[in-house]
Write a protein that holds these residues in place. Structure first.
Motif, short mmCIF file in Angstrom:
data_model
loop_
_atom_site.label_atom_id
_atom_site.label_comp_id
_atom_site.label_asym_id
_atom_site.label_seq_id
_atom_site.Cartn_x
_atom_site.Cartn_y
_atom_site.Cartn_z
N ARG A 69 0.83 -1.20 0.00
CA ARG A 69 0.00 0.00 0.00
C ARG A 69 0.87 1.25 0.00
NH1 ARG A 69 -2.69 0.56 4.50
NH2 ARG A 69 -2.09 -1.36 5.58
N GLU A 70 1.96 1.24 0.76
CA GLU A 70 2.86 2.39 0.79
C GLU A 70 3.58 2.56 -0.55
OE1 GLU A 70 5.42 1.67 4.09
OE2 GLU A 70 3.96 2.39 5.59
N GLU A 71 3.88 1.45 -1.22
CA GLU A 71 4.50 1.53 -2.54
C GLU A 71 3.56 2.18 -3.54
OE1 GLU A 71 6.47 -1.39 -5.98
OE2 GLU A 71 5.28 -2.23 -4.33
N ARG A 72 2.29 1.79 -3.50
CA ARG A 72 1.33 2.39 -4.43
C ARG A 72 1.11 3.86 -4.12
NH1 ARG A 72 -1.16 -2.95 -3.83
NH2 ARG A 72 -2.58 -2.21 -2.21
N ALA A 73 1.05 4.21 -2.83
CA ALA A 73 0.86 5.61 -2.45
C ALA A 73 2.03 6.47 -2.90
CB ALA A 73 0.66 5.73 -0.94
N ALA A 74 3.24 5.91 -2.89
CA ALA A 74 4.41 6.66 -3.34
C ALA A 74 4.33 6.96 -4.84
CB ALA A 74 5.68 5.89 -3.02
N LEU A 75 3.64 6.09 -5.58
CA LEU A 75 3.53 6.28 -7.02
C LEU A 75 2.41 7.24 -7.41
CD1 LEU A 75 4.02 2.60 -8.24
CD2 LEU A 75 5.55 4.52 -8.71
N VAL A 76 1.24 7.09 -6.80
CA VAL A 76 0.06 7.85 -7.25
C VAL A 76 -0.62 8.63 -6.13
CG1 VAL A 76 -0.38 6.27 -9.17
CG2 VAL A 76 -1.50 5.89 -6.95
N ASN A 243 4.83 15.40 -12.61
CA ASN A 243 6.05 14.62 -12.78
C ASN A 243 5.78 13.17 -12.39
OD1 ASN A 243 7.74 16.79 -13.62
ND2 ASN A 243 7.85 17.47 -11.48
N MET A 244 6.07 12.26 -13.31
CA MET A 244 5.75 10.85 -13.11
C MET A 244 7.00 10.00 -12.99
SD MET A 244 2.55 9.68 -15.43
CE MET A 244 0.88 10.01 -14.89
N ASP A 245 6.86 8.91 -12.25
CA ASP A 245 7.92 7.92 -12.12
C ASP A 245 8.17 7.26 -13.48
OD1 ASP A 245 8.95 5.05 -11.45
OD2 ASP A 245 9.23 6.19 -9.60
#
Length: 425
Positions: A69-76, A243-245
């Motif tokens: 969940r933290e990984e997804r939050a860091a992305l979007v 700005n996107m990953d």
């Protein structure tokens, strides 16, 4: 990280249903109509989910561990806040059509500005005018009534014109451009009472609640949900910037399929044709190019809802507008004087719903509805300052909570009030 600025088009492939922010229990409620359009909160959820589906290598979206969940939050970002610098615009209903040169264009429709009036009988509608009068007229400012004499400014059709009411529903791009650019006071009737002509909002879908133990239908649990069906080429326009990953593809919002509304009905994310010329000019502010005076009257027109905060006060350089919303500090250059002459805010709407990522409901809040408008008097110390002010307010999100503004709430355009003359009776 790389910068992405892109328009995208969400084309429904099935009928859609967007529920209201209140419980719907079969047996207690037997009928419901879909919201139209979905709120920016629903829209941003569709956008963020589609971005996650585009990540390479693919993510396991069914893994709800804290780490994932933290990984997804860091992305979007989260359901409450986007990553810094991200901005979503929309949704606006739109349809693909051909322009006069035979080229494909995307034509968004917009909520009818509340300063336009429809006749009870006869074609077309007209622009309202400022009135110096003690007669009944439209104005939602709390201090607009003066019991001792004529009010300073009311708003409505000219007194000699009878049987007019506020225009509701949706208007096409040409009508909106002419209304905001002050090109005419009369408009042919191209709008629809409730939805644009490429949307059908009365498609009934019956259903029946099932017993969870036996998986059989329950007595007295029949219900009907009226869905939205879009004609060929119809859907929702949106715009993304940020700005996107590097893990996202080159155009992650312009390809693939996703889900929307109840039961996650299929929608296609597509690369749209260019916006129709009237919309390109409106968003770029070309209709404001000739505004060279140091002061003037302008409409601040609302494309998407903005949350009402009754307890707010105009502090630290913010400007309070009637209706319980604030122009945030930084939305205007320093040295600007603004006074609201007329407020046409409409009846509040309530938005809320489920936060699916967290598995709980959102609080229900009241919002000023789209189509609302404020007639503001702007006075500056110089011509350049006026142009800066108008450009900062046009195609911007200057009102309400900044995190909600990034989701698309409070999207404003600026319109010119013709000649500023008042009519008295």
């Amino acid at each position: 990280m790389r910068r992405i600025d892109t328009d995208f088009f969400i084309r429904p492939m099935e009928p859609l249903f967007f529920g209201e922010p209140r419980p719907f229990n079969a047996g207690e409620s037997h009928f419901a109509r879909s919201q139209f359009p979905p709120s920016p909160m629903t829209f941003q959820g569709m956008v963020r989910s589609q971005l996650l589906r585009s990540v390479e290598p693919p993510l396991d979206l069914d893994d709800w561990s804290r780490e994932k969940r933290e990984e997804r939050a860091a992305l979007v970002g989260s359901s409450d806040r986007l990553p810094p610098g991200w901005q979503i615009k929309g949704p606006l209903p739109a349809v693909v059509e051909y322009d006069e040169d035979g080229q494909k264009v995307l034509h968004p429709w917009s909520p009818a500005p509340r300063f336009l009036y429809r006749r009870d009988s006869g074609p077309g509608f007209i622009r309202g005018r400022l009135l110096t009068s003690n007669q009944q007229a439209m104005d939602d400012r709390p201090d607009c009534r003066n019991p001792d004499g004529p009010t300073a400014a009311l708003f409505g059709p000219l007194p000699e014109r009878r049987k007019y009411r506020t225009l509701d529903g949706w208007v096409d791009g040409e009508t909106l451009y002419r209304a905001l650019a002050s090109e005419t006071d009369y408009f042919p009737d191209k709008g629809s009472a409730a939805v644009p002509p490429f949307v059908k909002d009365t498609e009934p879908h019956p259903g029946i609640a099932l017993d969870r133990q036996s998986n059989t239908s329950e007595d007295g649990m029949l219900y009907v949900l009226e869905h939205l069906r879009f004609a060929r080429g119809g859907g929702f326009w949106g715009r993304f910037s940020g700005n996107m990953d590097e893990r996202f593809g080159p155009k992650p919002l312009c390809q693939g399929v996703g889900g929307a509304g109840k039961k996650a009905r299929l929608v296609a994310f597509e690369d749209p044709p260019p916006l129709k010329s009237c919309w390109r000019e409106l968003l770029a502010g070309k209709h404001l190019a000739g505004q060279n005076d140091r002061k003037g009257r302008y409409w601040l027109y609302l494309l998407t809802p903005v949350r009402i905060e009754p307890g707010q006060r105009a502090e630290n350089g913010a400007t309070m507008l009637p209706g319980g919303v604030v122009l945030r500090r930084g939305a205007l250059p320093p040295g600007i004087s603004i006074r609201c002459t007329v407020a046409l805010t409409g009846s509040p709407i309530v938005l809320g719903g489920m936060d699916t990522a967290r598995g709980h409901s959102r609080p229900n809040n009241a919002y000023v509805p789209p189509g609302s408008a404020w007639l503001i008097e702007i006075e500056t110390a110089g011509n350049d300052l006026l142009r800066q002010t108008l450009q900062r307010l046009n195609d911007a999100h200057p009102m309400g909570d900044p995190d909600e503004a990034c989701f698309g709430f409070g999207h404003t355009l600026v319109g010119i009030e013709p000649d500023g003359k008042e009519h008295s009776r």
